[in-house]
Design a protein around this motif. Structure first.
Motif, PDB file in Angstrom:
ATOM      1  N   UNK A  81       0.870  -1.181   0.000  1.00  0.00           N
ATOM      2  CA  UNK A  81       0.000   0.000   0.000  1.00  0.00           C
ATOM      3  C   UNK A  81       0.903   1.226   0.000  1.00  0.00           C
ATOM      4  N   UNK A  82       1.422   1.608  -1.183  1.00  0.00           N
ATOM      5  CA  UNK A  82       2.463   2.642  -1.250  1.00  0.00           C
ATOM      6  C   UNK A  82       2.056   3.999  -0.696  1.00  0.00           C
ATOM      7  N   UNK A  83       0.790   4.360  -0.753  1.00  0.00           N
ATOM      8  CA  UNK A  83       0.412   5.672  -0.243  1.00  0.00           C
ATOM      9  C   UNK A  83       0.589   5.774   1.262  1.00  0.00           C
ATOM     10  N   UNK A  84       0.527   4.652   1.959  1.00  0.00           N
ATOM     11  CA  UNK A  84       0.734   4.686   3.406  1.00  0.00           C
ATOM     12  C   UNK A  84       2.109   5.236   3.747  1.00  0.00           C
ATOM     13  N   UNK A  85       3.083   4.947   2.902  1.00  0.00           N
ATOM     14  CA  UNK A  85       4.437   5.426   3.158  1.00  0.00           C
ATOM     15  C   UNK A  85       4.518   6.954   3.151  1.00  0.00           C
ATOM     16  N   UNK A  86       3.512   7.590   2.576  1.00  0.00           N
ATOM     17  CA  UNK A  86       3.502   9.051   2.532  1.00  0.00           C
ATOM     18  C   UNK A  86       2.785   9.656   3.739  1.00  0.00           C
ATOM     19  N   UNK A  87       2.213   8.798   4.580  1.00  0.00           N
ATOM     20  CA  UNK A  87       1.507   9.284   5.767  1.00  0.00           C
ATOM     21  C   UNK A  87       2.387   9.169   6.998  1.00  0.00           C
ATOM     22  N   UNK A  88       2.443  10.208   7.798  1.00  0.00           N
ATOM     23  CA  UNK A  88       3.158  10.111   9.069  1.00  0.00           C
ATOM     24  C   UNK A  88       2.453   9.118  10.005  1.00  0.00           C
ATOM     25  N   UNK A  89       3.193   8.639  10.975  1.00  0.00           N
ATOM     26  CA  UNK A  89       2.678   7.657  11.922  1.00  0.00           C
ATOM     27  C   UNK A  89       1.446   8.184  12.666  1.00  0.00           C
ATOM     28  N   UNK A  90       1.410   9.461  12.967  1.00  0.00           N
ATOM     29  CA  UNK A  90       0.260  10.043  13.651  1.00  0.00           C
ATOM     30  C   UNK A  90      -1.019   9.907  12.838  1.00  0.00           C
ATOM     31  N   UNK A  91      -0.924  10.053  11.511  1.00  0.00           N
ATOM     32  CA  UNK A  91      -2.081   9.872  10.641  1.00  0.00           C
ATOM     33  C   UNK A  91      -2.569   8.419  10.710  1.00  0.00           C
ATOM     34  N   UNK A  92      -1.634   7.502  10.695  1.00  0.00           N
ATOM     35  CA  UNK A  92      -2.001   6.083  10.735  1.00  0.00           C
ATOM     36  C   UNK A  92      -2.688   5.764  12.056  1.00  0.00           C
TER      37      UNK A  92
END
Length: 143
Positions: A81-92
């Protein structure tokens, strides 16, 4: 030159974030497996204490963050899920806390990347139910 600097910084941040997420997913998978084998929450907390002793400058191994790692690995077991790599941990963490349905989590993750939402904006969009106002074609987590 300024654009190249910004581009290089963004690429470096994505690379670091991707590596951190890979580590967190690995730790999360390990925790999932161990808990399925009967590890208790107390044992997981002890693991966190041990890790914090080995890495005293890291806040990553708190009991709550270890639980997020487990939930992260459970929610997105496939690292494709490549877009996850663009999200900071706080977003996750917000996605894990606020969105139970996997397809909606993916929709909000993609929207956060696409629109550059901050963590607070992401939370507000989830609470406002913005997925109900946007066409389904926008919901793919793939780029």
């Amino acid at each position: 030159m300024r654009e190249q600097l910004h581009s290089s910084r963004a690429a470096a941040h994505r690379a670091v974030n991707a590596e951190m997420q890979a580590l967190y997913r690995t730790i999360g998978r390990s925790l999932l497996g161990r808990m399925r084998e009967g590890w208790s929450v107390d044992v997981v907390e002890k693991l966190g204490v041990d890790l914090r002793a080995q890495f005293p400058n890291s806040i990553a191994f708190s009991p709550s963050n270890l639980d997020y790692m487990r939930r992260f690995a459970e929610a997105w077991p496939d690292p494709a899920a490549p877009l996850l790599e663009q999200l900071p941990w706080g977003h996750i963490r917000v996605l894990l806390d606020e969105v139970a349905e996997p397809q909606l989590r993916d929709w909000y993750a993609a929207a956060a990347v696409r629109h550059g939402w901050s963590q607070d904006v992401l939370l507000n969009q989830i609470k406002a139910g913005s997925h109900r106002r946007t066409p389904p074609a926008d919901s793919s987590l793939s780029p």
